[in-house]
Motif scaffolding. Structure first.
Motif, PDB file in Angstrom:
ATOM      1  N   MET A  42      34.095 -86.822   1.935  1.00 30.06           N
ATOM      2  CA  MET A  42      33.072 -87.506   1.125  1.00 30.06           C
ATOM      3  C   MET A  42      31.927 -86.610   0.692  1.00 30.06           C
ATOM      4  O   MET A  42      31.104 -87.012  -0.127  1.00 30.06           O
ATOM      5  N   GLY A  43      31.834 -85.428   1.294  1.00 27.13           N
ATOM      6  CA  GLY A  43      30.666 -84.584   1.038  1.00 27.13           C
ATOM      7  C   GLY A  43      30.674 -83.989  -0.364  1.00 27.13           C
ATOM      8  O   GLY A  43      31.733 -83.771  -0.952  1.00 27.13           O
ATOM      9  N   ASN A  44      29.464 -83.730  -0.904  1.00 27.74           N
ATOM     10  CA  ASN A  44      29.402 -82.992  -2.169  1.00 27.74           C
ATOM     11  C   ASN A  44      29.473 -81.494  -1.842  1.00 27.74           C
ATOM     12  O   ASN A  44      29.436 -81.091  -0.663  1.00 27.74           O
ATOM     13  N   GLU A  45      29.579 -80.686  -2.870  1.00 20.35           N
ATOM     14  CA  GLU A  45      29.812 -79.260  -2.651  1.00 20.35           C
ATOM     15  C   GLU A  45      28.707 -78.640  -1.791  1.00 20.35           C
ATOM     16  O   GLU A  45      28.974 -77.844  -0.872  1.00 20.35           O
ATOM     17  N   GLU A  46      27.472 -79.008  -2.098  1.00 20.07           N
ATOM     18  CA  GLU A  46      26.344 -78.420  -1.366  1.00 20.07           C
ATOM     19  C   GLU A  46      26.415 -78.783   0.123  1.00 20.07           C
ATOM     20  O   GLU A  46      26.202 -77.940   1.007  1.00 20.07           O
ATOM     21  N   GLN A  47      26.767 -80.042   0.420  1.00 17.25           N
ATOM     22  CA  GLN A  47      26.871 -80.477   1.826  1.00 17.25           C
ATOM     23  C   GLN A  47      28.010 -79.752   2.543  1.00 17.25           C
ATOM     24  O   GLN A  47      27.881 -79.341   3.693  1.00 17.25           O
ATOM     25  N   LYS A  48      29.123 -79.586   1.835  1.00 14.92           N
ATOM     26  CA  LYS A  48      30.263 -78.880   2.456  1.00 14.92           C
ATOM     27  C   LYS A  48      29.886 -77.434   2.765  1.00 14.92           C
ATOM     28  O   LYS A  48      30.156 -76.929   3.854  1.00 14.92           O
ATOM     29  N   GLN A  49      29.240 -76.778   1.774  1.00 14.69           N
ATOM     30  CA  GLN A  49      28.841 -75.368   1.968  1.00 14.69           C
ATOM     31  C   GLN A  49      27.851 -75.250   3.129  1.00 14.69           C
ATOM     32  O   GLN A  49      27.865 -74.291   3.891  1.00 14.69           O
ATOM     33  N   ARG A  50      26.967 -76.249   3.222  1.00 12.99           N
ATOM     34  CA  ARG A  50      25.905 -76.190   4.238  1.00 12.99           C
ATOM     35  C   ARG A  50      26.468 -76.370   5.655  1.00 12.99           C
ATOM     36  O   ARG A  50      26.029 -75.712   6.583  1.00 12.99           O
ATOM     37  N   HIS A  51      27.419 -77.291   5.795  1.00  9.99           N
ATOM     38  CA  HIS A  51      27.821 -77.655   7.157  1.00  9.99           C
ATOM     39  C   HIS A  51      29.185 -77.132   7.615  1.00  9.99           C
ATOM     40  O   HIS A  51      29.341 -76.780   8.781  1.00  9.99           O
ATOM     41  N   LEU A  52      30.180 -77.162   6.726  1.00  7.34           N
ATOM     42  CA  LEU A  52      31.547 -76.910   7.215  1.00  7.34           C
ATOM     43  C   LEU A  52      31.725 -75.537   7.870  1.00  7.34           C
ATOM     44  O   LEU A  52      32.332 -75.449   8.948  1.00  7.34           O
ATOM     45  N   PRO A  53      31.200 -74.436   7.277  1.00  6.43           N
ATOM     46  CA  PRO A  53      31.391 -73.145   7.945  1.00  6.43           C
ATOM     47  C   PRO A  53      30.745 -73.117   9.339  1.00  6.43           C
ATOM     48  O   PRO A  53      31.295 -72.517  10.266  1.00  6.43           O
ATOM     49  N   LYS A  54      29.619 -73.802   9.477  1.00 10.99           N
ATOM     50  CA  LYS A  54      28.945 -73.805  10.799  1.00 10.99           C
ATOM     51  C   LYS A  54      29.738 -74.646  11.805  1.00 10.99           C
ATOM     52  O   LYS A  54      29.858 -74.280  12.972  1.00 10.99           O
ATOM     53  N   ILE A  55      30.275 -75.769  11.343  1.00 16.50           N
ATOM     54  CA  ILE A  55      31.113 -76.575  12.262  1.00 16.50           C
ATOM     55  C   ILE A  55      32.327 -75.749  12.677  1.00 16.50           C
ATOM     56  O   ILE A  55      32.679 -75.689  13.864  1.00 16.50           O
ATOM     57  N   ALA A  56      32.951 -75.089  11.700  1.00 13.60           N
ATOM     58  CA  ALA A  56      34.162 -74.294  11.990  1.00 13.60           C
ATOM     59  C   ALA A  56      33.870 -73.233  13.050  1.00 13.60           C
ATOM     60  O   ALA A  56      34.694 -72.956  13.919  1.00 13.60           O
ATOM     61  N   ALA A  57      32.666 -72.662  12.987  1.00 15.17           N
ATOM     62  CA  ALA A  57      32.307 -71.603  13.936  1.00 15.17           C
ATOM     63  C   ALA A  57      31.794 -72.161  15.261  1.00 15.17           C
ATOM     64  O   ALA A  57      31.413 -71.402  16.162  1.00 15.17           O
ATOM     65  N   GLY A  58      31.738 -73.471  15.367  1.00 16.81           N
ATOM     66  CA  GLY A  58      31.270 -74.092  16.619  1.00 16.81           C
ATOM     67  C   GLY A  58      29.759 -74.064  16.750  1.00 16.81           C
ATOM     68  O   GLY A  58      29.231 -74.149  17.859  1.00 16.81           O
ATOM     69  N   ARG A  59      29.060 -73.978  15.610  1.00 19.31           N
ATOM     70  CA  ARG A  59      27.598 -73.883  15.690  1.00 19.31           C
ATOM     71  C   ARG A  59      26.880 -75.176  15.285  1.00 19.31           C
ATOM     72  O   ARG A  59      25.658 -75.191  15.178  1.00 19.31           O
ATOM     73  N   GLU A  60      27.635 -76.254  15.045  1.00 19.96           N
ATOM     74  CA  GLU A  60      26.979 -77.546  14.778  1.00 19.96           C
ATOM     75  C   GLU A  60      27.688 -78.633  15.570  1.00 19.96           C
ATOM     76  O   GLU A  60      28.897 -78.775  15.500  1.00 19.96           O
ATOM     77  N   LYS A  61      26.873 -79.414  16.289  1.00 18.55           N
ATOM     78  CA  LYS A  61      27.446 -80.553  17.026  1.00 18.55           C
ATOM     79  C   LYS A  61      27.099 -81.834  16.249  1.00 18.55           C
ATOM     80  O   LYS A  61      25.998 -81.951  15.702  1.00 18.55           O
ATOM     81  N   TRP A  62      28.036 -82.783  16.266  1.00 19.81           N
ATOM     82  CA  TRP A  62      27.860 -84.024  15.508  1.00 19.81           C
ATOM     83  C   TRP A  62      28.141 -85.258  16.359  1.00 19.81           C
ATOM     84  O   TRP A  62      28.933 -85.209  17.296  1.00 19.81           O
ATOM     85  N   SER A  63      27.476 -86.355  15.978  1.00 18.37           N
ATOM     86  CA  SER A  63      27.769 -87.668  16.567  1.00 18.37           C
ATOM     87  C   SER A  63      27.876 -88.682  15.437  1.00 18.37           C
ATOM     88  O   SER A  63      27.366 -88.448  14.337  1.00 18.37           O
ATOM     89  N   LEU A  64      28.493 -89.812  15.748  1.00 15.96           N
ATOM     90  CA  LEU A  64      28.540 -90.931  14.791  1.00 15.96           C
ATOM     91  C   LEU A  64      27.752 -92.093  15.373  1.00 15.96           C
ATOM     92  O   LEU A  64      28.062 -92.562  16.473  1.00 15.96           O
ATOM     93  N   ALA A  65      26.741 -92.566  14.637  1.00 14.06           N
ATOM     94  CA  ALA A  65      25.916 -93.681  15.118  1.00 14.06           C
ATOM     95  C   ALA A  65      26.192 -94.922  14.286  1.00 14.06           C
ATOM     96  O   ALA A  65      25.630 -95.096  13.201  1.00 14.06           O
ATOM     97  N   LEU A  66      27.070 -95.766  14.834  1.00 10.93           N
ATOM     98  CA  LEU A  66      27.411 -97.026  14.168  1.00 10.93           C
ATOM     99  C   LEU A  66      26.934 -98.203  15.020  1.00 10.93           C
ATOM    100  O   LEU A  66      26.181 -99.055  14.556  1.00 10.93           O
ATOM    101  N   THR A  67      27.359 -98.231  16.287  1.00  9.64           N
ATOM    102  CA  THR A  67      27.093 -99.382  17.163  1.00  9.64           C
ATOM    103  C   THR A  67      25.587 -99.603  17.373  1.00  9.64           C
ATOM    104  O   THR A  67      24.826 -98.645  17.478  1.00  9.64           O
ATOM    105  N   GLU A  68      25.210-100.885  17.472  1.00  5.68           N
ATOM    106  CA  GLU A  68      23.796-101.223  17.705  1.00  5.68           C
ATOM    107  C   GLU A  68      23.672-102.071  18.980  1.00  5.68           C
ATOM    108  O   GLU A  68      24.684-102.592  19.480  1.00  5.68           O
ATOM    109  N   PRO A  69      22.448-102.212  19.498  1.00  3.42           N
ATOM    110  CA  PRO A  69      22.302-102.981  20.744  1.00  3.42           C
ATOM    111  C   PRO A  69      22.858-104.399  20.616  1.00  3.42           C
ATOM    112  O   PRO A  69      23.363-104.962  21.581  1.00  3.42           O
ATOM    113  N   GLY A  70      22.810-104.987  19.430  1.00  2.40           N
ATOM    114  CA  GLY A  70      23.287-106.361  19.222  1.00  2.40           C
ATOM    115  C   GLY A  70      24.790-106.505  19.270  1.00  2.40           C
ATOM    116  O   GLY A  70      25.305-107.625  19.246  1.00  2.40           O
ATOM    117  N   GLY A  71      25.547-105.398  19.282  1.00  3.56           N
ATOM    118  CA  GLY A  71      27.000-105.515  19.405  1.00  3.56           C
ATOM    119  C   GLY A  71      27.756-104.466  18.626  1.00  3.56           C
ATOM    120  O   GLY A  71      27.267-103.948  17.618  1.00  3.56           O
TER     121      GLY A  71
END
Ligand SMILES: Cc1cc2nc3c(=O)[nH]c(=O)nc-3n(C[C@H](O)[C@H](O)[C@H](O)COP(=O)(O)OP(=O)(O)OC[C@H]3O[C@@H](n4cnc5c(N)ncnc54)[C@H](O)[C@@H]3O)c2cc1C
Length: 386
Positions: free
Chosen positions: A103-132
């Motif tokens: 889903m990323g645009n070119e700028e987002q891919k350039q900014r993040h993907l090489p760093k993720i590939a090198a193990g230099r960016e950690k990510w989480s997904l925040a979906l769940t909320e206290p209500g359920g």
């Protein structure tokens, strides 16, 4: 039909088998569980050196350009040795690399993907909320209000794996009032160090070396350019992330099942009763055979899903089924494993208690078995039961 891995895939498996034998020893897995709230950076660096985080990222962004089958091969080895390490590997792959690649645009891919590939960016997904988490659309309150070239984010998230160490939190927030909530959600890439964010790990019993966290957002300013994909289309875009997540978490369960099985098998060979190894008694042999059947079942369905994913076919229902089948395999392995160890299963000195705690997390996360079955039943054209 070809059930064989390619030569490259066999080599990938051997590479991770060797790595696990050397680095993810039973002592290390035990140490992680007893001492860590996340897998330490030294281990993540070793994983990065192997290309772990690069695996699914396109080559033009520094990745290896491999597919979901390859990710499963790697994850199966890691999770069988230490499920927390497989989980730590999957977080940037599943919640960073994959959504950005899709889903990323070119700028987002350039900014993040090489760093993720090198193990230099950690990510989480925040979906769940206290209500359920099950009725997530009904429970969602976190809002992102557009203000010039920023979003102002307010709200809380619950049980977010690895958020306390994440560099970026892919966050689902309400960006528009819509008759149906799913038409007003967006995905934001939020820098975890942004002022206004508070993150607290929650003490838990399963997979202790990957803490799940509470997150509070208070007037958090997020640059508008950090919108991932299209505004207000976040729900539909997210579904593309949740299906691979189901495959990933199925492999966590498969890993726990295999670890519990191997532990119980070795124990059954050496523990004696009535002058014979307990593994010579038919009922214990049947326990082990039953576990092996469920493991084989889970493996077959997981790799079928991965193949469907890699070949661009639909696999949402199969991935939901795989999640249940793999959970069952791990539940049976842990339960029978405890029987086979007798009293020693109940002591903290033996690893079976860890497998017995670890399998439980995947029964309800990322989706509970009950809700999974609702989803599968709906796919037959039956009315929603809830
Ligand atoms: C350790 C851990 C890590 C997690 N990591 C993450 C993460 O990284 N990111 C993230 O966003 N979330 C994460 N989660 C949240 C997880 O996805 C939710 O826990 C899950 O969706 C269930 O939500 P809940 O816990 O609020 O249970 P509830 O939604 O309150 O459900 C409670 C019970 O009611 C049942 N139930 C509810 N509705 C129905 C229905 N219609 N039919 C039948 N049964 C129903 C459920 O099946 C369950 O048994 C994590 C959770 C845990 C515990």
């Amino acid at each position: 039909m070809d059930f064989q891995f390619t030569d490259d895939q066999k080599m990938l498996r051997e590479t991770y088998q060797k790595f696990c034998k050397k680095e993810l020893t039973p002592e290390y897995a035990r140490w992680l569980d007893e001492n860590c709230r996340f897998v330490p950076d030294e281990m993540l660096d070793k994983l990065a050196d192997l290309g772990t985080f690069a695996i699914g990222i396109p080559e033009e962004y520094g990745g290896l350009g491999l597919g979901m089958v390859d990710i499963c091969i790697m994850m199966e080895e890691l999770c069988s040795a230490a499920v927390a390490v497989g989980f730590a590997a999957f977080l940037p792959i599943g919640f960073g690399a994959r959504p950005l690649s899709e889903m990323g645009n070119e700028e987002q891919k350039q900014r993040h993907l090489p760093k993720i590939a090198a193990g230099r960016e950690k990510w989480s997904l925040a979906l769940t909320e206290p209500g359920g988490g099950t009725d997530i659309l009904g429970a969602l309150r976190t809002s992102a209000v557009k203000n010039g070239n920023e979003y102002i984010v307010n709200g809380s998230k619950m049980f977010i794996s690895g958020a306390h160490v994440a560099d970026y939190i892919l966050t689902v927030a309400i960006t528009a009032k819509a008759a149906q909530r799913k038409h007003g959600l967006s995905l934001l890439i939020i820098d975890a160090k942004t002022p206004g964010i508070t993150i607290n790990p929650i003490d838990k019993i399963s997979i202790r070396a990957i803490s799940a966290c509470e997150i509070h957002f208070e007037d958090v300013r997020v640059p508008a350019e950090n919108l991932l994909g299209q505004e207000n289309h976040g729900w539909y875009q997210l579904l593309g992330t949740l299906n691979p997540e189901r495959i990933g978490t199925s492999v966590f369960s498969l890993g726990v099942a295999k670890a519990a099985f191997n532990y119980a098998l070795e124990y059954a060979k050496v523990r004696e009763a009535f002058g014979r190894p307990i593994g010579s008694f038919q009922i214990l042999q049947h326990y082990l055979a039953d576990i092996a059947i469920e493991i084989e079942n889970a493996r077959n369905l997981i790799y079928k899903c991965a193949w469907l994913c890699d070949t661009g076919r639909r696999y949402d229902v199969e991935a939901t089924m795989a999640k249940i089948v793999a959970c069952r395999a791990s539940e049976l392995a842990a339960r029978y494993g405890m029987e086979i160890l007798g009293g020693y299963g109940n002591t903290t000195e033996y690893d079976m208690q860890r497998h017995f705690r670890d399998y439980k997390q995947m029964m309800f996360s990322p989706i509970s078995d009950e809700m999974s079955k609702n989803y599968i039943a709906q796919s037959f054209g039956l009315p929603r039961s809830y």
